[in-house]
Design an enzyme around this catalytic site. Structure first.
Site, PDB file in Angstrom:
ATOM      1  N   ARG A   9       0.861  -1.176   0.000  1.00 28.40           N
ATOM      2  CA  ARG A   9       0.000   0.000   0.000  1.00 28.40           C
ATOM      3  C   ARG A   9       0.900   1.230   0.000  1.00 28.40           C
ATOM      4  NH1 ARG A   9      -2.231  -3.383   4.159  1.00 28.40           N
ATOM      5  NH2 ARG A   9      -4.347  -4.126   3.646  1.00 28.40           N
TER       6      ARG A   9
ATOM      7  N   LYS B 157      -2.779  -2.147   7.664  1.00 27.93           N
ATOM      8  CA  LYS B 157      -4.024  -1.724   8.302  1.00 27.93           C
ATOM      9  C   LYS B 157      -4.199  -2.431   9.642  1.00 27.93           C
ATOM     10  CE  LYS B 157      -6.782  -0.363   4.285  1.00 27.93           C
ATOM     11  NZ  LYS B 157      -8.032  -0.604   3.528  1.00 27.93           N
TER      12      LYS B 157
ATOM     13  N   HIS C  14      -2.241   2.122  -5.909  1.00 20.33           N
ATOM     14  CA  HIS C  14      -3.054   0.950  -5.591  1.00 20.33           C
ATOM     15  C   HIS C  14      -3.279   0.075  -6.822  1.00 20.33           C
ATOM     16  CE1 HIS C  14      -4.743  -0.465  -1.858  1.00 20.33           C
ATOM     17  NE2 HIS C  14      -5.766  -0.977  -2.508  1.00 20.33           N
TER      18      HIS C  14
ATOM     19  N   ARG D  73      -0.595  -2.393  -6.721  1.00 22.38           N
ATOM     20  CA  ARG D  73      -0.908  -3.434  -5.730  1.00 22.38           C
ATOM     21  C   ARG D  73      -1.909  -4.430  -6.314  1.00 22.38           C
ATOM     22  NH1 ARG D  73      -1.272  -4.627  -0.087  1.00 22.38           N
ATOM     23  NH2 ARG D  73      -3.399  -4.980   0.671  1.00 22.38           N
TER      24      ARG D  73
ATOM     25  N   HIS E 126      -4.308  -9.014   3.976  1.00 19.74           N
ATOM     26  CA  HIS E 126      -5.757  -8.936   4.190  1.00 19.74           C
ATOM     27  C   HIS E 126      -6.143  -9.749   5.418  1.00 19.74           C
ATOM     28  CE1 HIS E 126      -6.648  -7.995  -0.336  1.00 19.74           C
ATOM     29  NE2 HIS E 126      -6.326  -6.921   0.357  1.00 19.74           N
TER      30      HIS E 126
ATOM     31  N   TYR F 160      -9.956 -10.866  -6.464  1.00 22.36           N
ATOM     32  CA  TYR F 160      -8.950 -11.082  -7.504  1.00 22.36           C
ATOM     33  C   TYR F 160      -9.207 -12.360  -8.295  1.00 22.36           C
ATOM     34  CZ  TYR F 160      -6.557  -7.244  -5.265  1.00 22.36           C
ATOM     35  OH  TYR F 160      -6.258  -5.997  -4.748  1.00 22.36           O
TER      36      TYR F 160
END
Length: 330
Positions: free
Chosen positions: A172, A203, A272, A275, A298, A307
């Protein structure tokens, strides 16, 4: 505060319609107590005026509105006004907030919009570069005479390192910004050259380590050889600007945009997107969704599953182009 009205009404020559006193008082509350930005206040005013209009047209009193009437008004947003899911969600959010405030002011007994939600908006698929385009962007090198100047050559080395880390590690932009050249007591993230790994803070303040591939390592080493000529002596950041301080997300986006334009990319490229490209290309090659989840950091596999749709689109294009049964008869 002046009574709010929709700009399109004024454009059509109609008299601006003032908000009813309770609605205007709520708008004042949003401005003074919640300190909403001017643009947000315009959006709130429009949503409140639309509520007032719809209720008035249906003969509904705002201060005695019942849940079944609220559902009817929400249906009008979708059926008559034809708002999309996102706009509907915004209107309903403003209306719920209004009745929450009216309840606190003891002007209404219930919030008729509680539990009322807009239809779910379809999530757009993430946009990823084709493999050839991603490699072209990473390998791009300016051939202009000006690039021979020392500072330009340094910045070009930095920008190539930036692209390789975004695309080669799936970082990110916030994770890239937080990278230090080496681990330190206050580091959010750092590079371990010996282990060929980048440790980042993602995150939810979750740390993870991602491998740095051969191409990214080569670009990283090349940048580190000249980084000291730009970075301040006390600056730990891996990526620095011409003034020697840590690059921010805005600067990284601008540098990437300029590099993509110079490289002739067919679309606007942002961090992004690289990414997304990393995740899509890894999944196309390996088919290992769990591995992609770990590499991206994630928390839930459902976030990564989007994806698989990109992967299916890729396979469908190959099928359409190669399989004789996929081709339409002339």
């Amino acid at each position: 505060m002046k009574p709010a009205h929709r700009s399109e009404q004024g454009a059509q020559g109609e008299e601006p319609q003032p908000l009813a006193a309770p609605l205007n008082a709520y708008l004042d509350y949003a401005r003074v107590q919640r300190r909403l930005a001017p643009r947000s206040l315009v959006i709130y005013a429009d949503a409140l005026l639309r509520l007032q209009d719809l209720a008035g047209q249906s003969g509904m009193a705002l201060l005695t509105l019942r849940p079944h009437q609220a559902r009817s008004l929400a249906a009008k947003l979708h059926g008559e006004i034809e708002l999309g899911p996102r706009s509907m969600a915004l209107h309903l959010s403003v209306w719920r907030g209004l009745y929450r405030w009216l309840g606190a002011e003891r002007l209404v007994e219930i919030n008729p919009f509680d539990g009322l939600r807009a239809p779910k908006a379809a999530k757009p698929l993430p946009k990823a570069l084709a493999v050839d385009d991603a490699v072209q962007l990473a390998n791009f090198s300016s051939s202009s005479a000006d690039a021979a100047q020392a500072v330009d050559a340094r910045l070009e080395a930095r920008d190539r390192c930036m692209v390789e880390l975004l695309y080669g590690c799936g970082l990110r932009v916030s994770e890239l910004v937080g990278l230090d050249a080496q681990a330190g007591p206050a580091s959010l993230g750092w590079i371990d050259l010996q282990a060929a790994e980048a440790t980042v803070l993602g995150k939810g303040s979750k740390r993870r380590s991602v491998p740095i591939g051969a191409a990214a390592m080569a670009a990283l080493v090349q940048w580190l050889q000249v980084r000291g000529q730009l970075a301040r002596s006390d600056e730990p950041a891996l990526l620095v600007g011409q003034r020697g301080a840590r690059l921010g997300a805005v600067q990284i986006r601008a540098s990437l945009k300029a590099r993509a334009l110079a490289a002739g990319m067919p679309t606007h490229v942002h961090p992004h997107m690289l990414r997304h490209s990393f995740a899509s290309h890894i999944l196309q090659s390996s088919g290992d969704l769990r591995a992609v989840q770990e590499l991206l950091g994630h928390a839930h596999i459902t976030t990564t599953q989007i994806y698989t749709q990109l992967d299916f689109q890729h396979l469908a294009k190959i099928y359409d182009a190669a399989h004789p049964r996929a081709k339409k008869k002339q």
